[in-house]
Write a protein that holds these residues in place. Structure first.
Motif, short mmCIF file in Angstrom:
data_model
loop_
_atom_site.label_atom_id
_atom_site.label_comp_id
_atom_site.label_asym_id
_atom_site.label_seq_id
_atom_site.Cartn_x
_atom_site.Cartn_y
_atom_site.Cartn_z
N GLN A 1 0.86 -1.18 0.00
CA GLN A 1 0.00 0.00 0.00
C GLN A 1 0.90 1.23 0.00
OE1 GLN A 1 -3.24 1.26 -0.65
NE2 GLN A 1 -4.11 0.09 1.05
N SER A 2 0.88 1.97 -1.10
CA SER A 2 1.71 3.16 -1.23
C SER A 2 0.93 4.40 -0.79
CB SER A 2 2.17 3.33 -2.68
OG SER A 2 2.95 4.49 -2.83
N SER A 3 1.64 5.37 -0.24
CA SER A 3 0.99 6.57 0.29
C SER A 3 0.47 7.51 -0.79
CB SER A 3 1.97 7.33 1.19
OG SER A 3 2.33 6.54 2.31
N ASP A 4 0.69 7.21 -2.07
CA ASP A 4 0.18 8.06 -3.14
C ASP A 4 -1.09 7.47 -3.76
OD1 ASP A 4 1.49 5.91 -4.22
OD2 ASP A 4 2.29 7.00 -5.94
N ASN A 5 -1.92 6.83 -2.93
CA ASN A 5 -3.24 6.33 -3.34
C ASN A 5 -3.16 5.25 -4.42
OD1 ASN A 5 -4.41 8.20 -1.57
ND2 ASN A 5 -4.52 9.77 -3.16
N GLN A 6 -2.26 4.33 -4.25
CA GLN A 6 -2.19 3.19 -5.15
C GLN A 6 -1.57 2.00 -4.43
OE1 GLN A 6 0.62 2.98 -8.38
NE2 GLN A 6 1.89 4.62 -7.54
N ILE A 7 -1.82 0.81 -4.98
CA ILE A 7 -1.21 -0.42 -4.49
C ILE A 7 -0.21 -0.88 -5.54
CG2 ILE A 7 -1.61 -2.82 -3.82
CD1 ILE A 7 -4.46 -1.95 -3.01
N THR A 8 1.05 -1.01 -5.14
CA THR A 8 2.11 -1.41 -6.06
C THR A 8 2.48 -2.87 -5.81
OG1 THR A 8 3.81 -0.61 -4.54
CG2 THR A 8 3.01 0.92 -6.22
N VAL A 9 3.12 -3.48 -6.82
CA VAL A 9 3.46 -4.90 -6.76
C VAL A 9 4.95 -5.06 -7.06
CG1 VAL A 9 3.03 -7.19 -7.72
CG2 VAL A 9 1.14 -5.56 -7.49
N TYR A 10 5.64 -5.84 -6.24
CA TYR A 10 7.06 -6.14 -6.45
C TYR A 10 7.25 -7.65 -6.47
CZ TYR A 10 8.44 -1.29 -5.65
OH TYR A 10 8.61 0.07 -5.76
N ALA A 11 8.19 -8.08 -7.30
CA ALA A 11 8.52 -9.50 -7.38
C ALA A 11 9.28 -9.93 -6.12
CB ALA A 11 9.36 -9.78 -8.62
N THR A 12 9.04 -11.13 -5.66
CA THR A 12 9.75 -11.66 -4.50
C THR A 12 10.78 -12.70 -4.91
OG1 THR A 12 8.00 -13.31 -4.19
CG2 THR A 12 7.81 -11.26 -2.96
N THR A 13 11.12 -12.71 -6.20
CA THR A 13 12.15 -13.62 -6.70
C THR A 13 13.51 -12.92 -6.69
OG1 THR A 13 11.50 -12.94 -8.93
CG2 THR A 13 10.54 -14.96 -8.07
N GLU A 14 14.42 -13.36 -7.51
CA GLU A 14 15.81 -12.93 -7.43
C GLU A 14 15.99 -11.42 -7.54
OE1 GLU A 14 18.49 -14.64 -6.73
OE2 GLU A 14 17.34 -16.46 -6.46
N ARG A 15 15.30 -10.77 -8.48
CA ARG A 15 15.62 -9.36 -8.77
C ARG A 15 14.77 -8.37 -7.98
NH1 ARG A 15 16.83 -9.22 -15.31
NH2 ARG A 15 18.41 -10.88 -15.30
N PHE A 16 13.68 -8.81 -7.40
CA PHE A 16 12.82 -7.94 -6.58
C PHE A 16 12.40 -6.68 -7.32
CE2 PHE A 16 15.39 -10.46 -3.67
CZ PHE A 16 14.42 -10.98 -2.82
N ARG A 17 12.12 -6.81 -8.60
CA ARG A 17 11.75 -5.64 -9.39
C ARG A 17 10.27 -5.31 -9.23
NH1 ARG A 17 14.68 -6.40 -15.31
NH2 ARG A 17 16.83 -6.00 -14.63
N GLN A 18 9.94 -4.04 -9.46
CA GLN A 18 8.55 -3.63 -9.45
C GLN A 18 7.86 -4.07 -10.74
OE1 GLN A 18 7.88 0.57 -9.07
NE2 GLN A 18 5.65 0.38 -9.19
N ASN A 19 6.65 -4.60 -10.61
CA ASN A 19 5.84 -4.94 -11.78
C ASN A 19 5.04 -3.70 -12.17
OD1 ASN A 19 4.05 -5.94 -13.68
ND2 ASN A 19 3.72 -7.88 -12.58
N ARG A 20 5.55 -2.97 -13.15
CA ARG A 20 4.93 -1.70 -13.52
C ARG A 20 3.58 -1.88 -14.23
NH1 ARG A 20 8.52 2.40 -12.78
NH2 ARG A 20 10.71 1.80 -12.50
N LYS A 21 3.30 -3.10 -14.67
CA LYS A 21 2.02 -3.34 -15.33
C LYS A 21 0.89 -3.54 -14.32
CE LYS A 21 4.05 -5.51 -19.43
NZ LYS A 21 4.08 -6.74 -20.27
N LYS A 22 1.26 -3.75 -13.06
CA LYS A 22 0.24 -3.97 -12.03
C LYS A 22 0.27 -2.83 -11.02
CE LYS A 22 -0.27 -8.95 -12.35
NZ LYS A 22 -1.56 -8.80 -13.04
N SER A 23 -0.77 -2.01 -11.09
CA SER A 23 -0.95 -0.91 -10.16
C SER A 23 -2.45 -0.75 -9.94
CB SER A 23 -0.34 0.38 -10.70
OG SER A 23 -0.60 1.45 -9.83
N PHE A 24 -2.87 -0.78 -8.69
CA PHE A 24 -4.29 -0.74 -8.38
C PHE A 24 -4.63 0.64 -7.80
CE2 PHE A 24 -2.60 -5.00 -7.99
CZ PHE A 24 -3.47 -5.74 -8.79
N ARG A 25 -5.49 1.36 -8.53
CA ARG A 25 -5.83 2.73 -8.16
C ARG A 25 -7.34 2.90 -8.06
NH1 ARG A 25 -1.46 6.35 -9.57
NH2 ARG A 25 0.24 5.24 -10.61
N GLY A 26 -7.74 4.06 -7.57
CA GLY A 26 -9.15 4.39 -7.47
C GLY A 26 -9.63 4.59 -6.04
#
Length: 458
Positions: free
Chosen positions: A358-383
């Motif tokens: 839960q990000s403080s800018d009114n969205q839910i962000t998603v990060y990978a929990t595998t080796e690189r721990f990168r953010q999944n920019r295609k998944k962002s939940f807003r509204g």
């Protein structure tokens, strides 16, 4: 030209003027030089440093923090009169506002103390006709609460029950591991309460032992014990069945988040993120501090285990995300982008490949929990709107629906694959700060709001 328009300022109103940059700088320098000469002309000296062996009183030790004395006549500069006046002033001030010895900085242990823990059973009988307590998983239901979880989840539509006992805001909720036949809730009133999810849906037990808001709770893997963290700087391990306090832990700082290690071999250890930027690892059996992870630059907000508990992810008010190998106090991944906001709540995805924040800018962000721990920019939940509140983020057991509360009293549901909002429920007139999916039901969700009301939806 430097101009100023007429408008309201803290000291009154400012009239519009026009002055050249050169004139303004000249006047500013003249003012500064005059102020410095005026200060230099005054005779200022510090008060006496005091006695280093005295902590409290007229002759208390001040050291380099002694204040400057006010300007005095020449006759009193070197005499003893100024000292007498200063001593009388301090005695008067102390007489008006006495300070208890337990409030001194050197008496931290006395100040915190250990609150006496109490518990109260609210049910009709602690044992059934076979001598079993509420810890026994019921088997007289339409749903099997044992074995593997295989369920397809749907968005809830209607309210089926309301629980009300907390006098202040709900801060955290947890279902009993695996079965979900009990619900544990923590409140800002410092109380933790255990509820029956099936049958009569009564309040079963209250656990009282914190003097301030209880901000996080977590069941052990078996559910027989649970941890609580509070703003009174204490962490306590409780017996779920009897309500007795088994152990107490403290780092001297406020704990913000705590998590039991979900692995079977290390289920006796837990992590706690504190206000002094550290993640501390405790052994619940020996009460010892096993490890300390100290790299964050702000209070720690979330701890999320991943990779079969071999690693975990932490976030902080420093707007960063760090990944760690369990037991090794050096981050293996550090993410801090200019566009990132503080990530205040988290939950792992049931697939084990992602973590939602839960990000403080009114969205839910998603990060990978595998080796690189990168953010999944295609998944962002807003509204939804979460500004100013640490609102929990939830995920259905099948991983298909994301849920979150809202500062306007809504509960929002998104589709995991498309990131589109499916449905919204007006759950309260005040902010909904916690949502939680039942681990075995198809569409059961509990919500907790700022008034301390818990609602059960289907």
């Amino acid at each position: 030209m430097t101009t100023a328009t007429r408008g309201k300022v803290p000291t009154g109103y400012a009239d519009e003027i026009a002055i050249s940059e050169h004139s303004f700088r000249s006047a500013h320098r003249a003012q500064e030089s005059g102020s410095q000469s005026l200060i230099a002309s005054k005779k200022r000296k510090r008060e006496a440093k005091g006695d280093s062996s005295v902590v409290y009183g007229a002759n208390a030790y001040k050291g380099p923090w002694a204040r400057y004395e006010l300007e005095r006549p020449e006759a009193n500069d070197s005499g003893s009169g100024s000292e007498e006046v200063e001593v009388e002033y301090e005695e008067d001030e102390i007489a008006e506002q006495p300070v208890a010895p337990s409030k001194l900085g050197t008496a931290y242990e006395e100040d915190v103390g250990e609150e006496k823990e109490t518990t109260e059973f609210h049910g009709e009988s602690q044992y059934d006709y076979q001598g079993r307590t509420y810890m026994h998983i019921p088997q007289d239901l339409d749903i099997d609460l044992r074995g593997e979880v295989e369920v397809k989840n749907y968005v809830p539509k209607k309210l089926i029950h309301t629980w009300k006992s907390h006098t202040k805001s709900i801060t955290q909720m947890r279902f009993f591991p695996s079965s979900g036949h009990l619900l544990l809730s923590a409140g800002a009133d410092g109380k933790v309460k255990l509820w029956d999810v099936y049958h009569q849906r009564d309040l079963l037990r209250t656990y009282a032992g914190h003097t301030k808001s209880c901000n996080d709770i977590d069941f052990s893997s078996t559910g027989t014990t649970f941890l609580t963290a509070s703003y009174d700087r204490q962490m306590k391990l409780w017996d779920t069945e009897t309500g007795s306090c088994i152990s107490r832990f403290s780092t001297g700082k406020t704990p913000h988040v705590l998590r039991f290690n979900p692995s079977f071999t290390l289920s006796h250890e837990f992590l706690v993120g504190t206000a002094d930027k550290k993640i501390v690892q405790f052994d619940a059996r020996t009460r010892d501090q096993v490890q300390e992870y100290d790299h964050h630059l702000g209070p720690v907000n979330t701890i999320t285990f991943c990779d079969d508990a071999r690693r975990f992810i932490t976030t902080s008010d420093d707007k960063s995300l760090r990944a760690w190998e369990y037991g090794i106090p050096v981050p293996i991944k550090f993410i801090a982008e200019p566009y990132m906001y503080p990530l205040v709540r988290s939950t792992p995805h049931p697939s084990g490949k992602w973590a939602l924040f839960q990000s403080s800018d009114n969205q839910i962000t998603v990060y990978a929990t595998t080796e690189r721990f990168r953010q999944n920019r295609k998944k962002s939940f807003r509204g939804h709107n979460n500004a100013g509140y640490a609102i929990d983020v939830g995920i259905s057991p099948d991983g298909g629906i994301v849920s979150s509360g809202d500062s306007a009293g809504w509960v929002c549901f998104w589709d995991w694959k498309t990131c589109k909002m499916w449905h919204k429920i007006q759950a309260s007139d005040v902010p909904v700060v916690s949502t939680l999916w039942h681990p075995r039901e198809t569409s059961k969700v509990v919500t907790g709001d700022l008034n301390g009301v818990i609602k059960y939806w289907d």
